[in-house]
Design a protein around this motif. Structure first.
Motif, PDB file in Angstrom:
ATOM      1  N   GLN A   1      14.290  15.596  -7.303  1.00 63.44           N
ATOM      2  CA  GLN A   1      14.133  16.546  -6.812  1.00 63.44           C
ATOM      3  C   GLN A   1      12.969  16.808  -5.563  1.00 63.44           C
ATOM      4  O   GLN A   1      13.174  16.331  -3.924  1.00 63.44           O
ATOM      5  N   GLU A   2      11.909  16.659  -6.595  1.00 60.00           N
ATOM      6  CA  GLU A   2      10.524  16.270  -5.730  1.00 60.00           C
ATOM      7  C   GLU A   2      10.111  14.986  -5.459  1.00 60.00           C
ATOM      8  O   GLU A   2       8.575  14.758  -4.270  1.00 60.00           O
ATOM      9  N   ASP A   3      10.462  14.182  -6.059  1.00 57.79           N
ATOM     10  CA  ASP A   3       9.950  12.449  -5.801  1.00 57.79           C
ATOM     11  C   ASP A   3      11.013  11.886  -5.731  1.00 57.79           C
ATOM     12  O   ASP A   3      11.546  11.105  -7.154  1.00 57.79           O
TER      13      ASP A   3
ATOM     14  N   LYS B   1       0.810  -1.081  -0.064  1.00 57.87           N
ATOM     15  CA  LYS B   1      -0.612   0.076   0.370  1.00 57.87           C
ATOM     16  C   LYS B   1       0.845   1.341   0.100  1.00 57.87           C
ATOM     17  O   LYS B   1       2.321   1.515   0.152  1.00 57.87           O
ATOM     18  N   ARG B   2      -0.105   2.506  -0.597  1.00 53.48           N
ATOM     19  CA  ARG B   2       0.888   3.672  -0.660  1.00 53.48           C
ATOM     20  C   ARG B   2       1.910   4.205   0.543  1.00 53.48           C
ATOM     21  O   ARG B   2       1.492   4.285   1.359  1.00 53.48           O
TER      22      ARG B   2
ATOM     23  N   LEU C   1      -0.302   3.651 -14.103  1.00 55.38           N
ATOM     24  CA  LEU C   1      -1.535   4.359 -13.242  1.00 55.38           C
ATOM     25  C   LEU C   1      -0.828   4.675 -11.793  1.00 55.38           C
ATOM     26  O   LEU C   1      -1.693   5.043 -10.767  1.00 55.38           O
ATOM     27  N   GLN C   2       0.449   4.337 -11.829  1.00 47.59           N
ATOM     28  CA  GLN C   2       1.047   5.249 -10.549  1.00 47.59           C
ATOM     29  C   GLN C   2       1.550   6.713 -11.275  1.00 47.59           C
ATOM     30  O   GLN C   2       1.678   7.878  -9.233  1.00 47.59           O
ATOM     31  N   LEU C   3       1.136   7.096 -12.560  1.00 46.06           N
ATOM     32  CA  LEU C   3       1.593   8.718 -12.632  1.00 46.06           C
ATOM     33  C   LEU C   3       1.378   9.832 -11.733  1.00 46.06           C
ATOM     34  O   LEU C   3       1.517  11.006 -12.130  1.00 46.06           O
ATOM     35  N   ALA C   4      -0.109   8.862 -11.215  1.00 41.58           N
ATOM     36  CA  ALA C   4      -1.303  10.002 -10.719  1.00 41.58           C
ATOM     37  C   ALA C   4       0.175  10.615  -8.529  1.00 41.58           C
ATOM     38  O   ALA C   4      -0.571  11.197  -8.253  1.00 41.58           O
ATOM     39  N   ASN C   5       0.293   9.293  -8.845  1.00 44.00           N
ATOM     40  CA  ASN C   5       1.806   9.451  -7.325  1.00 44.00           C
ATOM     41  C   ASN C   5       3.052  10.107  -7.810  1.00 44.00           C
ATOM     42  O   ASN C   5       3.587  10.376  -6.890  1.00 44.00           O
ATOM     43  N   VAL C   6       3.020  10.417  -9.011  1.00 35.33           N
ATOM     44  CA  VAL C   6       4.296  10.390  -9.009  1.00 35.33           C
ATOM     45  C   VAL C   6       4.951  12.898  -9.180  1.00 35.33           C
ATOM     46  O   VAL C   6       3.887  12.819  -9.712  1.00 35.33           O
TER      47      VAL C   6
ATOM     48  N   ALA D   1      14.589   9.182 -16.810  1.00 37.66           N
ATOM     49  CA  ALA D   1      13.392   9.922 -16.801  1.00 37.66           C
ATOM     50  C   ALA D   1      13.900  11.136 -16.101  1.00 37.66           C
ATOM     51  O   ALA D   1      14.141  11.350 -14.926  1.00 37.66           O
ATOM     52  N   GLU D   2      14.061  12.473 -16.181  1.00 37.97           N
ATOM     53  CA  GLU D   2      13.961  13.936 -15.703  1.00 37.97           C
ATOM     54  C   GLU D   2      12.747  14.673 -15.250  1.00 37.97           C
ATOM     55  O   GLU D   2      13.325  14.800 -14.377  1.00 37.97           O
ATOM     56  N   THR D   3      11.730  14.201 -16.087  1.00 37.94           N
ATOM     57  CA  THR D   3      10.576  15.105 -15.491  1.00 37.94           C
ATOM     58  C   THR D   3       8.912  13.969 -15.371  1.00 37.94           C
ATOM     59  O   THR D   3       9.253  12.770 -16.499  1.00 37.94           O
ATOM     60  N   LYS D   4       8.155  14.089 -15.174  1.00 34.93           N
ATOM     61  CA  LYS D   4       6.498  13.389 -15.220  1.00 34.93           C
ATOM     62  C   LYS D   4       6.294  13.327 -16.590  1.00 34.93           C
ATOM     63  O   LYS D   4       6.177  12.199 -16.736  1.00 34.93           O
ATOM     64  N   ASP D   5       6.642  13.994 -16.919  1.00 42.08           N
ATOM     65  CA  ASP D   5       6.322  14.123 -18.595  1.00 42.08           C
ATOM     66  C   ASP D   5       6.530  13.235 -19.293  1.00 42.08           C
ATOM     67  O   ASP D   5       5.949  12.641 -20.094  1.00 42.08           O
TER      68      ASP D   5
END
Length: 331
Positions: free
Chosen positions: A105-107, A30-31, A95-100, A69-73
């Motif tokens: 630096q942020e994640d 779980k998260r 499906l995990q992108l919503a939590n990224v 990857a360097e960014t979520k995009d």
């Protein structure tokens, strides 16, 4: 890695690590449940590399492509090109992108390029693939075309950063021989197969059971299934070289601390058997296994590496990455 000639006289010690961060466990925990281990990778991984350099260890880091990857995009861009539709939708990485978060630096649970840089800067380390999206090759719903798209995403995201990857470790050890041709077409030359025993045969994740897990756990402490040595003559005629696993290095468990000596002795016995037989012994784990109880896990690793050096001196037992073993087979 340049394909230079490698001479082997007396077998060797092979190490591979499945580097995946949260992409490898999002469908298991779980998260937030496993965050201590995942955050701990930032501390443990550099120390593992330091030990590898100190003891002259060659290792393969099978890396999930999303970690480049360097960014979520950028993650979203590549995931859109992999139309995988598992019957168990919880397996899907997109499906995990919503939590990224937006960047490393942020994640630090989903990005890993700085850690990949540390691996690359350490001598004798190979970056292999653990697929782009921690792809499950035996689960219902996915197809070979989906798998090819996943391999292509890894090739593209890493193309300007590292040499073409040569080794693959299938996530969840779901080795699918039907996909070997796709691997070869992608330039891969070897993979980590499972131990040659029915207990370790590839299975769908949904088919695993507690009894099977308990038997594997017991085998890590008591020799039930053998030492799983690999011999060069077994691999030489394989078009896609199977650098089979010998053992999983289980992390320190506080509740079972009294059994730690048995676990280490079990591995040492396998290493010694390989050195005496002129065979290979292939040990693997995940960096996140060392994310908790880091110092105890590092002490265990260093004990094994010190033993490797003893075997190196006595039996000419050398250290190899997976790709280096494959090069031996191709000579």
């Amino acid at each position: 890695m340049e394909e230079t000639a490698i001479k082997v006289k007396s077998g060797g010690f092979v190490i591979s690590l499945d580097f995946e961060l949260n992409w490898g466990v999002h469908d298991v925990f779980k998260r937030g449940q496993y965050d201590e281990n995942l955050y701990g990778v930032r501390h443990a991984l550099p120390k593992i590399l330091t030990l590898f350099e100190q003891y002259g260890i060659h290792a393969t880091w099978a890396t999930v492509g999303l970690l480049f990857a360097e960014t979520k995009d950028e993650m979203a861009h590549y995931l859109r090109g992999i139309p995988v539709k598992y019957d168990q939708i919880r397996f899907a990485a997109h499906l995990q992108l919503a939590n990224v978060g937006e960047n490393e630096q942020e994640d630090s649970l989903h990005f890993g390029k700085s850690l990949i840089e540390a691996i690359i800067c350490t001598p004798h380390q190979e970056v292999g693939t653990h697929t782009f999206s921690h792809y499950y090759c035996l689960e219902n719903g996915q197809t070979e075309d989906n798998f090819r798209a996943d391999l292509q995403a890894t090739t593209m995201i890493s193309a300007d950063y590292i040499a073409p990857m040569k080794s693959i470790v299938f996530p969840r050890n779901q080795v699918n021989s039907s996909y070997f041709e796709a691997c070869l077409e992608a330039g891969l030359v070897c993979y980590r197969g499972n131990e040659a025993h029915a207990l370790y045969s590839p299975k769908k994740f949904t088919k695993k059971n507690r009894l099977l897990g308990a038997m594997k756990w017991l085998d890590s402490y008591v020799n039930i299934t053998g030492n799983h040595l690999i011999r060069l003559e077994e691999m030489k005629n394989e078009g896609f070289v199977n650098v089979r696993s010998s053992a999983f290095l289980r992390p320190y468990c506080k509740r079972l601390w009294i059994l730690e000596g048995l676990k280490v002795r079990r591995i040492k016995e396998g290493m010694l058997a390989a050195a005496k037989a002129g065979a290979f012994y292939h040990l693997w784990w995940h960096p996140h296994n060392f994310g908790k109880h880091t110092e105890k896990n590092l002490a265990m690793l260093e004990e094994l590496l010190r033993y490797y050096r003893e075997l190196q001196t006595k039996y000419n037992f050398q250290s190899y990455s997976m790709h280096e073993v494959a090069l031996l087979c191709k000579q």
